[in-house]
Structure formats: C-alpha cells, structure tokens
Design a protein around this motif. Structure first.
Motif, PDB file in Angstrom:
ATOM      1  N   MET A 193       0.570  -1.336  -0.328  1.00  0.00           N
ATOM      2  CA  MET A 193       0.081  -0.264   0.640  1.00  0.00           C
ATOM      3  C   MET A 193       1.056   1.138  -0.420  1.00  0.00           C
ATOM      4  O   MET A 193       1.759   1.748   1.272  1.00  0.00           O
ATOM      5  CB  MET A 193      -0.655   0.060   1.176  1.00  0.00           C
ATOM      6  CG  MET A 193      -1.824   1.098   1.635  1.00  0.00           C
ATOM      7  SD  MET A 193      -0.580   2.865   2.842  1.00  0.00           S
ATOM      8  CE  MET A 193      -2.013   4.015   2.676  1.00  0.00           C
ATOM      9  N   ILE A 194       0.798   2.450  -0.988  1.00  0.00           N
ATOM     10  CA  ILE A 194       1.457   2.980  -0.849  1.00  0.00           C
ATOM     11  C   ILE A 194       0.430   4.318  -1.561  1.00  0.00           C
ATOM     12  O   ILE A 194      -0.576   4.424  -2.802  1.00  0.00           O
ATOM     13  CB  ILE A 194       2.570   3.768  -2.181  1.00  0.00           C
ATOM     14  CG1 ILE A 194       3.463   4.958  -1.191  1.00  0.00           C
ATOM     15  CG2 ILE A 194       2.776   2.519  -3.534  1.00  0.00           C
ATOM     16  CD1 ILE A 194       4.408   5.080  -2.979  1.00  0.00           C
ATOM     17  N   GLU A 195       0.736   5.985  -1.047  1.00  0.00           N
ATOM     18  CA  GLU A 195      -0.138   6.918  -1.321  1.00  0.00           C
ATOM     19  C   GLU A 195       0.788   7.638  -1.069  1.00  0.00           C
ATOM     20  O   GLU A 195       1.081   8.047  -0.369  1.00  0.00           O
ATOM     21  CB  GLU A 195      -1.503   7.749  -0.317  1.00  0.00           C
ATOM     22  CG  GLU A 195      -1.835   8.298  -0.740  1.00  0.00           C
ATOM     23  CD  GLU A 195      -2.759   8.867  -0.426  1.00  0.00           C
ATOM     24  OE1 GLU A 195      -3.429   9.859  -0.344  1.00  0.00           O
ATOM     25  OE2 GLU A 195      -3.447   8.706   1.035  1.00  0.00           O
ATOM     26  N   ALA A 196       0.640   8.595  -2.716  1.00  0.00           N
ATOM     27  CA  ALA A 196       2.002   9.871  -3.220  1.00  0.00           C
ATOM     28  C   ALA A 196       1.730  10.900  -3.015  1.00  0.00           C
ATOM     29  O   ALA A 196      -0.272  11.131  -3.899  1.00  0.00           O
ATOM     30  CB  ALA A 196       3.201   9.179  -3.834  1.00  0.00           C
ATOM     31  N   GLY A 197       1.503  12.251  -2.796  1.00  0.00           N
ATOM     32  CA  GLY A 197       1.287  13.384  -2.632  1.00  0.00           C
ATOM     33  C   GLY A 197       2.218  13.726  -4.161  1.00  0.00           C
ATOM     34  O   GLY A 197       3.152  13.220  -4.479  1.00  0.00           O
ATOM     35  N   ARG A 198       1.796  15.147  -4.295  1.00  0.00           N
ATOM     36  CA  ARG A 198       3.156  15.903  -4.464  1.00  0.00           C
ATOM     37  C   ARG A 198       4.362  16.855  -4.040  1.00  0.00           C
ATOM     38  O   ARG A 198       3.358  16.836  -2.903  1.00  0.00           O
ATOM     39  CB  ARG A 198       1.987  16.729  -5.478  1.00  0.00           C
ATOM     40  CG  ARG A 198       1.315  16.709  -6.788  1.00  0.00           C
ATOM     41  CD  ARG A 198       0.248  17.356  -7.573  1.00  0.00           C
ATOM     42  NE  ARG A 198      -0.895  17.015  -9.050  1.00  0.00           N
ATOM     43  CZ  ARG A 198      -1.435  17.044  -9.227  1.00  0.00           C
ATOM     44  NH1 ARG A 198      -1.311  19.015  -9.371  1.00  0.00           N
ATOM     45  NH2 ARG A 198      -2.127  16.922 -10.670  1.00  0.00           N
ATOM     46  N   PRO A 199       5.046  16.663  -4.605  1.00  0.00           N
ATOM     47  CA  PRO A 199       5.908  17.696  -4.037  1.00  0.00           C
ATOM     48  C   PRO A 199       5.328  19.175  -3.389  1.00  0.00           C
ATOM     49  O   PRO A 199       4.588  19.913  -4.159  1.00  0.00           O
ATOM     50  CB  PRO A 199       7.522  18.044  -4.737  1.00  0.00           C
ATOM     51  CG  PRO A 199       6.755  16.846  -5.460  1.00  0.00           C
ATOM     52  CD  PRO A 199       5.648  16.450  -5.821  1.00  0.00           C
ATOM     53  N   ARG A 200       6.078  19.841  -2.399  1.00  0.00           N
ATOM     54  CA  ARG A 200       5.048  20.741  -1.385  1.00  0.00           C
ATOM     55  C   ARG A 200       6.082  20.372  -0.797  1.00  0.00           C
ATOM     56  O   ARG A 200       7.300  20.504  -0.236  1.00  0.00           O
ATOM     57  CB  ARG A 200       3.682  20.301  -0.602  1.00  0.00           C
ATOM     58  CG  ARG A 200       4.406  19.478   0.810  1.00  0.00           C
ATOM     59  CD  ARG A 200       3.151  18.868   1.367  1.00  0.00           C
ATOM     60  NE  ARG A 200       1.794  18.193   0.109  1.00  0.00           N
ATOM     61  CZ  ARG A 200       0.836  17.765   1.522  1.00  0.00           C
ATOM     62  NH1 ARG A 200       0.752  18.340   2.447  1.00  0.00           N
ATOM     63  NH2 ARG A 200       0.007  17.282   0.722  1.00  0.00           N
ATOM     64  N   ARG A 201       5.882  22.850  -0.978  1.00  0.00           N
ATOM     65  CA  ARG A 201       6.993  23.281   0.101  1.00  0.00           C
ATOM     66  C   ARG A 201       7.010  23.440   1.612  1.00  0.00           C
ATOM     67  O   ARG A 201       5.730  23.997   2.230  1.00  0.00           O
ATOM     68  CB  ARG A 201       6.803  24.514  -0.301  1.00  0.00           C
ATOM     69  CG  ARG A 201       8.102  25.789   0.350  1.00  0.00           C
ATOM     70  CD  ARG A 201       9.036  25.224  -0.477  1.00  0.00           C
ATOM     71  NE  ARG A 201      10.448  26.171  -0.458  1.00  0.00           N
ATOM     72  CZ  ARG A 201      11.776  26.030  -0.997  1.00  0.00           C
ATOM     73  NH1 ARG A 201      11.695  25.039  -1.919  1.00  0.00           N
ATOM     74  NH2 ARG A 201      12.900  26.909  -0.530  1.00  0.00           N
TER      75      ARG A 201
END
Length: 286
Positions: A1-9
């Motif tokens: 299981m993996i959930e990846a977001g977008r790069p963020r500051r």
C-alpha cells in the motif's frame, strides 16, 4: 500500500529548524567533508559521502540522544491516517524541518529489526558483495545502531532499492510498557502511524571490488515519531503505517530518481537475486 502526494514546500528557515541537513567543510583544502543530519544543532547521523561512489551509509553519532515527537498530535497517529492531509500532521512535523521541497509518501511497512553484524544486516551482506570490506579497517561499514529493514525491490538489472527505517535513539531506550501497549493494540487489528523524514541516496562504486556491482538505491526513513510503534511491530510481526516526508535535494539522487519512488515502492517486494547479479556483470562486460 502506498499513497503519494505532490511535492510541497514545507519547513522553516534553516536556523529555526530543529532538524537540518548539513555538510562539514574540511579544515584543509576547503572541500566538502561529512554529510550530516543534525538535531538541535548537534550532529546526529553521518550520511553517505557526497561523491556517490563510496558505500551507502547512515551512522549514528554519540550526540544522537533525542527524538522529535510532538505533543498534541499523538491522537492523530494512534491509528492509520485516512489520507496525506489528515489532521494537519504534515504541517505539524514540517515545522521541525528546514525549508525545502518534500515529497509526502504514505506507506505500509512490516519492519524487521536488524542488529549490525547479525542476520539480515545490509552493511555486512549486500553492501560487502558490491564494495567489499573497508580497505583500512578490513570490516564492513558499521551504523552504530540497530535499524529496521522494511522493503527492497529491483529498479532494473543494474540497480536495486533498499528501504530502511532508522530510529533516532536505540530501541533499547524505549519504554517497555509503551512497547507492550502497542503490541496489544496491534493484536486487536490497529495499524498505528509513525512519521519520518527521508532521503534517497543512489550509490555505485567507480570500481567494484566485490562480486556484484550495481547501483544501490538507499531509501532511509529517519524516525521523527513512532519509536515504540516500530519496535512493537517488529516484535509482533505486524504492520505500521509510515508517513514519510522525502527531502528532495538532500539525498544523492536526481529528481527523476525521486519521482520514480512511488512506482518502485508499489512493486512486489523482491530480494537481489543471483540472476540480477549475473545480468549486471554481463551488462558491464558488454
């Protein structure tokens, strides 16, 4: 299981961050010295040397003596997070870190505790097969801490991904009652959440003295919160959820390598095989 977001500051100005990535300067010659992970201004871990051809490394230093758990956020971490923005956890832990780009990853891990020099030790096994023993000491690299292995998989025939969870303080420092509480909680089906700041180092020797030359992708999660949870999970053979804040630009990896991590982490787990080793040797000789 993996959930990846977008790069963020995330993060705060470096002087205000409790945790920082730093590079020492050599006293003579002015070149770069050790790469360090520091906590409250004290060197906590020595990291892989900047050249990328030296062996992958995390080495606990004597001044690594504290964790970074946050008061008031624990109730959100007793069970699994529903998503990457659940409860403001990312923002809360981001305030401990130096300002920069971070890739949030929500992983499910089944940790296996490893003692350096013991069964399953990466530094005495896979690393020695590629780099050989340290030429000065005649010994494997030594991380000066027990750690957890959680996942590995093939990147391709000439590269393999290894994942580690590294406690800021040794598991022997954990409170026995709290570990037992988490063991009981997990036995009832709860999957608690731990939080880490992470780096990706891609290392390959210029000349391979070992028998299996390939690129080692070292994904290292340094625990900010969850020391008791990881020990309990390793003891009970149960999973935990891991919120990883991957520090982009702080590891020895290209941006494209970091972008591949969600897909690689979603692959089936697989150990480095003899076939892979033969394939890598064949590619070098072609």
């Amino acid at each position: 299981m993996i959930e990846a977001g977008r790069p963020r500051r995330l993060g705060v100005p470096a002087p205000d961050a409790r945790l920082r990535f730093e590079a020492e300067r050599r006293e003579t010659g002015g070149g770069p010295g050790r790469r360090l992970l520091t906590v409250d201004g004290e060197p906590a871990f020595e990291l892989s040397f900047w050249c990328g051809t030296c062996p992958f490394l995390f080495r606990r230093l004597p001044t690594a003596q504290q964790t970074l758990s946050l008061k008031g956020i624990g109730e959100h971490l007793t069970g699994p997070l529903a998503d990457l923005d659940d409860g403001g956890v990312i923002a809360a832990f981001g305030a401990l870190l130096p300002e920069g780009e971070y890739l949030p990853l929500l992983l499910r891990v089944e940790p296996r505790r490893v003692v350096p020099g013991g069964d399953g030790d990466y530094f005495g096994g896979e690393q020695v097969a590629t780099w050989g023993l340290d030429q000065f000491w005649g010994l494997p690299e030594y991380p000066h801490t027990p750690y957890y292995r959680t996942f590995d998989t093939a990147v391709d025939a000439s590269a393999h991904l290894y994942e580690f969870v590294v406690p800021m303080v040794p598991p022997t420092w954990n409170d026995r009652e709290r570990v037992a509480e988490y063991v009981d909680l997990m036995a009832r089906g709860t999957v608690p959440t731990a939080v880490a700041v992470s780096t990706l180092d891609v290392c390959e020797p210029a000349i391979g003295p070992g028998s299996d030359h390939y690129r080692h992708w070292g994904l290292t999660h340094f625990l900010l919160d969850g020391h008791h949870k990881l020990e309990a999970a390793a003891t009970a053979g149960r999973p935990v959820q891991l919120l990883s804040l991957l520090a982009l630009g702080e590891g020895l990896a290209e941006s494209g390598d970091c972008a591949r991590l969600p897909d690689l982490r979603a692959q089936p787990r697989s150990a480095r095989s003899a076939r892979s080793a033969r394939g890598a040797r064949g590619a070098r000789s072609a």
